[in-house]
Design an enzyme around this catalytic site. Structure first.
Site: not given
Ligand code: AMP
Length: 216
Positions: A13, A88, A127, A160, A171
């Site tokens: 996104k 969300r 990532r 992160r 998550r």
């Protein structure tokens, strides 16, 4: 044009949001980026949000709704906006609808990025993100992480905290429990929902997204 991007963490996104916003000539608001900047700057918002974010939990709705109202009323958003990471939860969707109705503006589209959980886990665990410009970089091969930001020479690529395995699992669980019901809520409201296959090259996914918005 006001577009909400929905989809699980790691679906792309953020990256596609940048591209879609640039093509539409409107800004993008990413609540995750705003919150990470607040954490880095040590502001009261950042101090409140940090614990939730590190665990991969959602920051309370009241905090997000306050941020969203302020952002949508800003003059830069007059032409439209791409909303990445808001909304969300169903209360956030209701809150956004209330603010837009107060401003007399329609929600033009809800774009749903679709991708399998297996691919998400492998993307998120490979990532790194730039600590200055927030650009994400995904490993080209398992175990290999990018080390330098290609966009910002001052940036350092970091992992992160919420891309660690436990937080990733949380998550995805939070997404199923709290965010997936937002899709049904928008269906009930007869919103214009477009589903995008989020697997493929950046250019292919971007082309699909723009064509779904009638902007090829
Ligand atoms: P993101 O960069 O979109 O993956 O967001 C990172 C983290 O910021 C999330 O895991 C949440 O802790 C928090 N966050 C971002 N947007 C929201 C939101 N709309 N509601 C609640 N928490 C959020």
């Amino acid at each position: 044009m006001i577009v909400v991007l929905l989809g699980p963490p790691g679906a792309g996104k953020g990256t596609q949001g940048e591209r879609i916003a640039a093509s539409l000539g409107v800004p993008k608001i990413a609540t995750g980026d705003v919150l990470r900047a607040a954490v880095k700057a040590g502001t009261p918002l950042g101090l409140e949000a940090k614990g939730f974010m590190d665990r991969g939990d959602l920051v309370p709705d009241a905090v997000i709704l306050g941020m969203m109202k302020e952002a949508l009323k800003a003059p830069e958003q007059a032409k439209g906006v791409v909303l990445d990471g808001v909304v969300r939860t169903v209360p956030q969707a209701e809150g956004l609808a209330a603010v837009l109705s107060e401003l007399g503006r329609p929600l033009d589209a809800v774009m749903l990025f679709e991708i399998s959980d297996d691919l998400l886990v492998s993307r998120l665990s490979g990532r790194t993100v730039c600590d200055c410009c927030q650009t994400p970089f995904t490993a080209r091969a398992p175990g290999e992480l990018h080390a330098e930001c290609a966009k910002d020479p001052k940036g350092t690529l970091v992992r992160r905290k919420d891309d660690e395995p436990d937080a990733i699992r949380n998550r995805l669980h939070v997404y199923q429990q709290q965010t997936a019901p937002v899709i049904a809520w928008y269906r009930d409201q007869h919103a214009h929902i477009v589903s995008i296959d989020a697997v493929g090259s950046l250019a292919d996914v971007q082309a699909r997204a723009l064509s779904a918005l009638g902007r090829s």
